[in-house]
Enzyme design. Structure first.
Site, PDB file in Angstrom:
ATOM      1  N   ARG B 279      57.282 -30.460 132.872  1.00 24.80           N
ATOM      2  CA  ARG B 279      57.003 -31.717 133.569  1.00 24.80           C
ATOM      3  C   ARG B 279      58.128 -32.682 133.224  1.00 24.80           C
ATOM      4  O   ARG B 279      58.212 -33.168 132.099  1.00 24.80           O
ATOM      5  CB  ARG B 279      55.655 -32.248 133.082  1.00 24.80           C
ATOM      6  CG  ARG B 279      55.106 -33.399 133.870  1.00 24.80           C
ATOM      7  CD  ARG B 279      53.914 -33.979 133.153  1.00 24.80           C
ATOM      8  NE  ARG B 279      54.311 -34.738 131.984  1.00 24.80           N
ATOM      9  CZ  ARG B 279      53.610 -34.844 130.875  1.00 24.80           C
ATOM     10  NH1 ARG B 279      52.477 -34.206 130.749  1.00 24.80           N
ATOM     11  NH2 ARG B 279      54.047 -35.580 129.866  1.00 24.80           N
ATOM     12  N   HIS B 283      53.347 -37.974 132.024  1.00 24.65           N
ATOM     13  CA  HIS B 283      52.072 -37.480 132.571  1.00 24.65           C
ATOM     14  C   HIS B 283      51.704 -38.234 133.847  1.00 24.65           C
ATOM     15  O   HIS B 283      51.418 -37.659 134.885  1.00 24.65           O
ATOM     16  CB  HIS B 283      50.977 -37.622 131.511  1.00 24.65           C
ATOM     17  CG  HIS B 283      49.594 -37.473 132.028  1.00 24.65           C
ATOM     18  ND1 HIS B 283      49.144 -36.291 132.590  1.00 24.65           N
ATOM     19  CD2 HIS B 283      48.546 -38.340 132.076  1.00 24.65           C
ATOM     20  CE1 HIS B 283      47.871 -36.446 132.956  1.00 24.65           C
ATOM     21  NE2 HIS B 283      47.501 -37.669 132.664  1.00 24.65           N
ATOM     22  N   TYR B 292      56.250 -38.538 122.436  1.00 21.96           N
ATOM     23  CA  TYR B 292      55.863 -37.189 122.006  1.00 21.96           C
ATOM     24  C   TYR B 292      56.895 -36.107 122.340  1.00 21.96           C
ATOM     25  O   TYR B 292      56.673 -34.947 122.043  1.00 21.96           O
ATOM     26  CB  TYR B 292      54.490 -36.799 122.575  1.00 21.96           C
ATOM     27  CG  TYR B 292      54.359 -36.928 124.088  1.00 21.96           C
ATOM     28  CD1 TYR B 292      54.809 -35.908 124.931  1.00 21.96           C
ATOM     29  CD2 TYR B 292      53.768 -38.049 124.661  1.00 21.96           C
ATOM     30  CE1 TYR B 292      54.672 -36.009 126.302  1.00 21.96           C
ATOM     31  CE2 TYR B 292      53.637 -38.169 126.039  1.00 21.96           C
ATOM     32  CZ  TYR B 292      54.083 -37.148 126.850  1.00 21.96           C
ATOM     33  OH  TYR B 292      53.964 -37.249 128.212  1.00 21.96           O
TER      34      TYR B 292
END
Lengths: 343, 403
Positions: B279, B283, B292
């Site tokens: 990705r 998100h 992260y």
């Protein structure tokens, strides 16, 4: 109890005693015979005929594809039923026991209840979820819960529970015929209650959302449903010794709720007690009492009282008789309606 | 002398010696070997197989990838303009999205998750209808039966049992229908993933599960999500084949999914496909991915971009020149401009729709609430919209006499 449960059934053929379990089985059988889209699925519903034998013989008559033993997984059973309903079938799911339905709650709340709404009516889900519920049969933990408040609190679900052999047949036929999902709560301890009922001339399919007055009376209204209906009828008979003439309203359908029948009764009697096995705090009785108070306040001679199970996790079988609302507890509540003072 | 306990024959008082009987023979129900995925993801681009790939398919994939990328960037821009409440981008994952749409026939069904808007659009869904959920005007902005696309599913993995049930029902009716269900790596940890795969395998339902393993479930990396050798390996536990594919290699994803769909169609049962992808965006626009993951990882994957990979192959084979590239880019730009223009119009909503489709027949309780809202709307604006489904609460309505 048996006599009290007897209602005026269609009696074209000679009626003979039948159990609620037999009437439910017959309702499933007739629904499957009438409509090839009706499919029954669940754990043990096939070869075994269900742990309560409600689906007995269906697999033999209609085949494994119509009455299917599934893997042991309630979310999977109900989730698969969603897909089957999307494709035009009318699944009837068995949850085996009340507390076994909890793993399926996400499917029920997140999808079953709202698919019609979310798709603006393009994808209604005609699913019937049969849930044997309630106590009084000496079941061990997780086999006696009354979870109706959870279902009632979820928009998009209809919540129905029969108390008579007639209704077991009529309401289950209506639930399966409904284009919306129905949580069909079967009172386990009434499975073996009997009534003069002929499978050859079963009662008409009942409309969902209509309460029934099981006993006429003028002193107070007992508002109840499912397993507590016979308790209330027995209490009403016992109350005549005190000169009390109690009316008993069997809701039959918790959602939609029949305000009309309930309020007409309470306006006539001026007093009301709601009786159910489920816990009282946050339970169905709170909603019912509030509705009645909002609509009938000026007719009420006393506050609407509730007689419910205690606000505890369902007790072990050797103690359940203390938890379940019985005749005495109902009569005590009726006495608290300040009967003498008002007359 | 002591004997080891396993060989001890115990003499029970007053009885003959106990001699254990050998257990019945055990053998696996299914040979696991053919179900196991290859250790390396299947690839076409950069291998000898690429030369044999159908040029027309490659060009179709390329066009769809470019459009898909543009769709993702446009939708992301729309969130910045406040036109979308949220957009979970599939940038970097376009090969999975596009292949999922292209391998299905008209009669087949697609079960997308919330990140799979692009798959729905590639299947033919109006882009504005596909974005209704994310704009916030209704939960599903399309009729699922029109293109056989289930509503975009927000809870994780709960759409998978639906796909199984639908495929099962279709097979019971004798219809030639395959269901393809999309799920992310995080979704494979959910109970519904397990139940769906188990049902599908036991029923031999014509369904294909595509896991887009994009590395993260919001912020949680795959290593904290599962200890399985791969997500495709999970298949063997259910008795279905697991297939591992490079999720950025469009012709590879197309081939693996095509084989799985064909297997389902011909009665071979379900397949679990894991597409290894990444990705590239956060998100959603509400997420800060720098908390992260490091830039180095992202840069590595940028070199493995699905459009870049396919462009190299097409160029090397002489199937794509600058002119064609520009034509494809212009087409995507046109699509984006139209989308932008249409999304800039405020949707017209009727508040009375809130009560329109809760039940087939409106309950008395909802009738009363509809009356309340109608009165509020009338007070706001005398010419407020009507309510075709209303009936003042219908015959079940009860005004009561307490008011």
């Amino acid at each position: 109890m048996t006599t009290a449960m007897t209602t005026a059934a269609g009696t074209a053929a000679p009626a003979k005693p039948a159990t609620m379990a037999q009437a439910l089985r017959r309702a499933l059988r007739d629904a499957m015979a009438d409509d090839p889209a009706v499919h029954v699925l669940g754990e043990d519903v096939g070869t075994l005929g269900g742990v309560f034998r409600i689906t007995d013989g269906l697999a033999a008559e209609f085949g494994d594809d119509r009455c299917t033993d599934t893997p042991l997984a309630e979310a999977g059973i109900l989730g698969a039923a969603v897909g089957m309903a999307m494709y035009g079938l009318r699944p009837v799911v068995e949850m085996q026991f009340d507390a076994f339905a909890y793993p399926a709650f996400e499917q029920l709340f997140s999808h079953v209840a709202r698919m019609r709404n979310r798709t603006r009516g393009a994808m209604p889900l005609p699913i019937t979820v049969r849930v044997p519920y309630g106590g009084g049969i000496g079941g061990v933990e997780h086999h006696s819960d009354s979870s109706e408040a959870y279902y009632m609190a979820t928009p998009g679900l209809q919540v129905v529970t029969p108390a008579t052999v007639d209704d077991a047949y009529g309401l289950l036929r209506a639930a399966i015929a409904s284009d919306d999902p129905v949580v069909f709560l079967e009172p386990k301890r009434l499975y073996w209650s009997k009534a003069d009922w002929s499978p050859d001339a079963p009662a008409a399919v009942a409309p969902l959302g209509r309460a029934a007055v099981r006993r006429r009376g003028s002193s107070a209204t007992l508002i109840t449903y499912g397993p507590s209906v016979p308790v209330c009828l027995e209490a009403a008979e016992a109350a005549t010794a005190e000169g009390w003439d109690l009316e008993v309203v069997d809701l039959r359908s918790l959602v939609p709720f029949d305000d009309e029948t309930v309020c007409a009764s309470v306006r006539r009697t001026g007093r009301a007690v709601v009786v159910h096995e489920a816990t009282g705090f946050g339970g169905p009785g709170g909603e019912i009492a509030a509705r009645v108070t909002e609509r009938c306040f000026h007719h009420l001679e006393a506050p609407v009282l509730r007689v419910t199970g205690f606000d505890i996790p369902y007790p072990p079988p050797m103690l359940e008789r203390h938890h379940l609302p019985g005749v005495d507890r109902v009569l005590d509540a009726v006495a608290r309606l300040q009967w003498e003072a008002a007359n | 002398m002591r004997k080891s306990s396993s060989t001890t024959v115990q003499e029970l008082p007053g009885s003959a010696a106990y001699r254990p009987t050998p257990p019945p023979a055990w053998r696996p129900r299914t040979d696991p070997a053919p179900l196991l995925p290859d250790p390396e993801p299947f690839r076409v681009l950069g291998t000898a197989a690429a030369a044999a790939a159908d040029p027309e398919l490659l060009l179709t994939l390329y066009t769809q990838l470019v459009r898909g990328r543009r769709y993702n960037t446009q939708a992301t821009a729309l969130t910045k303009q406040g036109r979308l409440a949220v957009y979970p981008s599939s940038t970097g994952q376009e090969a999975c999205e596009v292949a999922a749409a292209l391998v299905l026939r008209e009669q087949d069904w697609l079960f997308p998750s919330y990140r799979d808007t692009l798959a729905a659009v590639a299947r033919g869904l109006d882009p504005v209808q596909a974005l209704t959920l994310l704009r916030g005007d209704w939960h599903t902005g399309y009729d699922p039966y029109e293109h056989r696309i289930a509503p975009l599913c927000t809870p994780l993995a709960t759409q998978l049992p639906h796909a199984v049930g639908l495929a099962h029902a279709a097979r019971l009716k004798g219809d030639d229908v395959v269901a393809l269900a999309l799920v992310g790596d995080g979704g494979t940890s959910e109970g519904d993933f397990h139940e769906a795969l188990n049902f599908a395998a036991v029923w031999r339902a014509p369904v294909v599960f595509l896991v887009q393993n994009n590395g993260f479930a919001i912020s949680v990396p795959l290593a904290k999500q599962t200890a399985a050798p791969s997500l495709a390996h999970k298949a063997v536990g259910y008795g279905m084949p697991g297939r591992l594919v490079d999720g950025n290699d469009a012709p590879a994803v197309h081939q693996v999914l095509s084989e799985a769909v064909e297997r389902a169609r011909s009665g071979g049962g379900p397949t679990l496909v894991e597409a290894v992808t990444y990705r590239m965006d956060a998100h959603t626009n509400a997420d800060d991915a720098t908390r992260y993951r490091g830039d180095a990882d992202v840069e590595t994957w940028r070199e493995h971009d699905p459009i870049l990979l396919l462009e190299r192959e097409l160029t090397a084979r002489g199937l794509l020149d600058d002119g064609h590239r520009r034509t494809v880019a212009d087409g995507a730009e046109e699509m984006a401009a139209l989308l932008r223009e249409r999304m800039n119009a405020d949707p017209v909503l009727d508040p009375m729709d809130l009560f329109a489709e809760v039940y087939a027949e409106r309950t008395g309780q909802l009738g009363e609430q509809a009356d309340l809202l109608r009165a509020e709307l009338a007070a706001e604006a005398p010419e407020a919209t009507g309510d075709p489904g209303a009936g003042a609460g219908g015959p079940r309505g009860d005004e009561g006499d307490a008011r």
